[in-house]
Design an enzyme around this catalytic site. Structure first.
Site, PDB file in Angstrom:
ATOM      1  N   GLY A 147       0.820  -1.200   0.000  1.00 33.06           N
ATOM      2  CA  GLY A 147       0.000   0.000   0.000  1.00 33.06           C
ATOM      3  C   GLY A 147       0.856   1.252   0.000  1.00 33.06           C
ATOM      4  N   CYS A 148       0.245   2.357  -0.382  1.00 34.49           N
ATOM      5  CA  CYS A 148       0.997   3.607  -0.510  1.00 34.49           C
ATOM      6  C   CYS A 148       1.467   4.126   0.846  1.00 34.49           C
ATOM      7  CB  CYS A 148       0.162   4.648  -1.240  1.00 34.49           C
ATOM      8  SG  CYS A 148      -1.508   4.869  -0.582  1.00 34.49           S
ATOM      9  N   TYR A 149       0.581   4.218   1.827  1.00 36.30           N
ATOM     10  CA  TYR A 149       1.001   4.676   3.152  1.00 36.30           C
ATOM     11  C   TYR A 149       2.073   3.761   3.756  1.00 36.30           C
ATOM     12  CZ  TYR A 149      -2.807   8.151   3.668  1.00 36.30           C
ATOM     13  OH  TYR A 149      -3.643   9.238   3.537  1.00 36.30           O
TER      14      TYR A 149
END
Length: 343
Positions: A147-149
């Site tokens: 995921g990006c975070y």
């Protein structure tokens, strides 16, 4: 030269991926799909010069033999059946959704509130954080793109966790551009709602991406058991993520030692940008690139005994946080130079 298929090419991560693959020296695009625009051309949907026809996913199944690798840029929950079917055809499958990131059905049930429809596939997927799992990614056939975070948080804290220098309490304040929400028509993402505004959401111990932070950092650490407070915010910019992490290191560990640790851990990493003392990582360090920029700041700069650090990590959520990292994973899995198509 290999051929790639892209399922879900008209979303933000999908079109970003098509652009990266289009300029990749070792890849040709075999087919691309769209659930909402099948029958049109890509240039009819996005302002690009390419006339790739958009096909339905069912047609892509029939044409699976035309490609060597398939990227799944589908909404969460919709990658499971395509992953199963393309994997059964022997293709390299790289999934950009959250469907295969967590290695255990119990974790998926806890964070996503449902039973995983293909639990037998979960342990077969390699978590695609290249700087941490590079050895496992070489020749991998099934890859789950992080995921990006979590990419910013895990890269920002991995050296401390691996050294056992990250104490239990971790506070993360993250801000994401509006494209992180996907190409969906929802009120909070409309221009008038998002512009000149900043909104927290799922703050505390609620956001599903915490599961990936716990998975990576607990596995890396000799101590483990980290306790996260995670506060994501919607930032009124198109793209980019900035994560500010508040951590404490053990007694006697100095800022200089921490910097040496990060430099040693990330020596030779083509996409990690460690900033010198006094500089802070910003979105401009990383947007439109596959880099992750990291800055390290003691909370009390004039106190050499200060144990509290502020780590800032930034990335482009559509590139290093999604499509660029997917290409980086492909490069490792298929034996191309890791930086191919990404510099």
């Amino acid at each position: 030269m290999i051929k790639a298929g892209v399922a879900g090419a008209t979303g933000y991560t999908g079109i970003e991926l098509v652009q990266l693959l289009h300029r990749h020296p070792h890849v040709e695009i075999g087919w691309i799909t769209s659930a909402s625009s099948a029958g049109k051309r890509l240039c009819d949907v996005h302002a690009v010069p390419w006339e790739y026809p958009l096909i339905a996913l069912e047609e892509a199944y029939a044409r699976a033999g035309e490609v060597d690798v398939v990227f799944l840029c589908l909404p969460h929950g919709q990658s499971i059946e395509p992953a199963r079917r393309f994997a059964a055809r022997g293709l390299c499958v790289i999934d950009l959704s959250a469907d295969f990131r967590l290695g255990h059905p119990e974790a998926y049930r806890r964070w996503y509130g449902m039973e995983h429809p293909a639990p037998e596939l979960l342990p077969q997927f390699v978590y695609g954080l290249c700087e941490v799992n590079r050895a496992q990614l070489r020749k991998a056939r099934l890859i789950a793109v992080p995921g990006c975070y979590p990419t910013t948080v895990n890269l920002g804290l991995y050296p401390l966790a691996k050294a056992g220098w990250l104490e239990e309490r971790v506070i993360v304040d993250s801000k994401s551009g509006v494209s992180g929400a996907g190409r969906t028509l929802k009120t909070p993402y409309l221009f008038v709602e998002a512009n000149e505004n900043m909104t927290p959401y799922n703050i505390g111990y609620r956001h599903r991406h915490i599961a990936e932070m716990e998975m990576v950092l607990n596995a890396a650490s000799p101590n483990g058991g980290y306790r996260f407070t995670f506060s994501p915010h919607l930032l009124p910019v198109n793209r980019g993520i900035l994560s500010t992490m508040y951590v404490r290191v053990p007694v006697g560990v100095t800022e200089a030692q921490v910097r040496d640790l990060y430099e040693e851990t990330y020596a030779g990493e083509p996409f990690i940008h460690l900033l010198p003392a006094g500089q802070q990582a910003s979105l401009r360090h990383t947007v439109h690139t596959n880099r992750c920029a990291i800055s390290i700041t003691p909370e009390l700069p004039d106190d050499p005994t200060c144990r509290d650090l502020i780590i800032v990590a930034t990335e482009d959520n559509l590139i290093k946080g999604a499509s660029g990292q997917a290409v980086q994973c492909m490069n490792l899995a298929l034996g191309f130079p890791e930086t191919a198509g990404l510099l």
